[in-house]
Scaffold this active site. Structure first.
Site, PDB file in Angstrom:
ATOM      1  N   ASP A  65     124.119  66.391 114.762  1.00  0.00           N
ATOM      2  CA  ASP A  65     125.457  66.489 115.550  1.00  0.00           C
ATOM      3  C   ASP A  65     126.768  66.151 114.850  1.00  0.00           C
ATOM      4  O   ASP A  65     126.660  65.832 113.728  1.00  0.00           O
ATOM      5  CB  ASP A  65     125.243  65.627 116.811  1.00  0.00           C
ATOM      6  CG  ASP A  65     124.418  64.440 116.202  1.00  0.00           C
ATOM      7  OD1 ASP A  65     124.482  64.070 115.128  1.00  0.00           O
ATOM      8  OD2 ASP A  65     123.683  63.676 117.004  1.00  0.00           O
ATOM      9  N   ASP A  83     119.974  54.142 125.028  1.00  0.00           N
ATOM     10  CA  ASP A  83     119.694  54.969 126.133  1.00  0.00           C
ATOM     11  C   ASP A  83     118.761  56.060 126.283  1.00  0.00           C
ATOM     12  O   ASP A  83     118.635  56.805 127.156  1.00  0.00           O
ATOM     13  CB  ASP A  83     121.052  55.581 126.842  1.00  0.00           C
ATOM     14  CG  ASP A  83     121.626  56.539 125.980  1.00  0.00           C
ATOM     15  OD1 ASP A  83     120.978  57.046 124.925  1.00  0.00           O
ATOM     16  OD2 ASP A  83     122.725  56.977 126.158  1.00  0.00           O
ATOM     17  N   GLU A  89     122.386  63.058 125.922  1.00  0.00           N
ATOM     18  CA  GLU A  89     122.676  61.833 126.717  1.00  0.00           C
ATOM     19  C   GLU A  89     121.712  61.889 128.243  1.00  0.00           C
ATOM     20  O   GLU A  89     121.168  62.872 128.511  1.00  0.00           O
ATOM     21  CB  GLU A  89     124.180  61.363 127.229  1.00  0.00           C
ATOM     22  CG  GLU A  89     124.980  61.234 125.929  1.00  0.00           C
ATOM     23  CD  GLU A  89     124.626  59.992 125.380  1.00  0.00           C
ATOM     24  OE1 GLU A  89     123.614  59.341 125.309  1.00  0.00           O
ATOM     25  OE2 GLU A  89     125.703  59.393 124.612  1.00  0.00           O
TER      26      GLU A  89
END
Ligand code: F6R
Length: 258
Positions: A67, A136, A143
């Site tokens: 990324d 998370d 996400e």
């Protein structure tokens, strides 16, 4: 998933680096998937040491990073291009033309993402993908609620990720809001995956990823579908797992173990 628990961060990184070496020994022109962030730093340090001191050869290797932040050029101090050069590429002998990192300043993100996916395929697919995990539960920047079939695309970062990554920037407001990231589906096509986590802040995410249900709320849990994933953790990151005795038993009684 195979859970491997180490006494400390350095031992965990040495073991993950050994997996990279094993891959390169079997296939000197392997395609490696690279991650950024704090977690893999020790792996890169160890690989650089092995290159310098033991001649570990990367001359035929190709790499694809997971990324990059949207809006950051390759020389921006917080860009993942810069991170990779500083911590790894400037210190080993991977030909620059074999290094692929998403372009955060591309003017045509959809076309770039399609090209990136195609380059991975054209290079024969990723042999070993290194991954960190977000608090998370994200892998790359997938996400919570990202499709488990997702491909390389622009993703809006979660508030939690922006908070976590603010430590690398002068101000929280400087943290980009978007990233170009490989998708979960892209990652699952790697032949082997090494997921790394250290520290108690990652314990809950690791427990959910390894022992929880497969859910897009914890995208790392999709790795339960992957037949060749090793999870490298230190004792703190293993802290919320319920089956550690079993994992340690397997680790100590592998066929061929001393
Ligand atoms: C980085 C990446 C992220 C990180 C994760 C953990 O390329 O894809 O998923 O691996 O956010 O970051 P650290 O290691 O800094 O805790």
């Amino acid at each position: 998933m195979e859970v491997l628990i180490y006494d400390n961060y350095d031992a965990m990184c040495a073991a993950a680096a050994a997996a990279v070496v094993e891959t390169l020994n079997a296939k000197p022109n392997a395609v490696l998937g690279m991650a950024t962030g704090s977690t893999p730093l020790g792996v890169y340090r160890e690989l650089v040491r092995l290159h310098r001191e033991e001649g570990l050869d990367f001359s035929q290797v190709t790499t694809f990073n997971l990324d990059e932040y949207v809006g950051l050029g390759p020389n921006h101090p917080q860009s993942y291009h810069r991170f990779m050069r500083e911590h790894f590429f400037d210190h080993v002998n991977i030909p620059p033309q074999n290094v692929y990192i998403p372009h955060g300043t591309t003017s045509n993100a959809p076309a770039f993402c399609d090209w990136y996916e195609q380059r991975i395929k054209d290079c024969g697919g990723i042999d070993l993908q290194i991954l960190g995990i977000g608090t998370d539960g994200h892998i790359a920047f997938n996400e919570p609620t990202s499709s488990l079939g997702s491909r390389t695309r622009i993703k809006t970062l979660a508030k939690q990720t922006i908070d976590d990554n603010a430590r690398f920037f002068d101000n929280r407001d400087d943290v980009p809001k978007y990233a170009i990231t490989m998708g979960v589906g892209t990652i699952l096509e790697a032949r082997q995956i090494a997921l790394l986590a250290d520290g108690s802040k990652k314990a809950a995410a690791i427990a959910s990823a390894v022992e929880g249900p497969i859910t897009s709320m914890i995208t790392a849990s999709a790795l339960q579908w992957h037949a060749n994933t090793q999870v490298y953790v230190d004792t703190a990151a293993a802290g919320a797992l319920t089956m550690t005795d079993y994992y340690r038993w397997i680790q100590d009684h592998k066929p061929g173990a001393p």
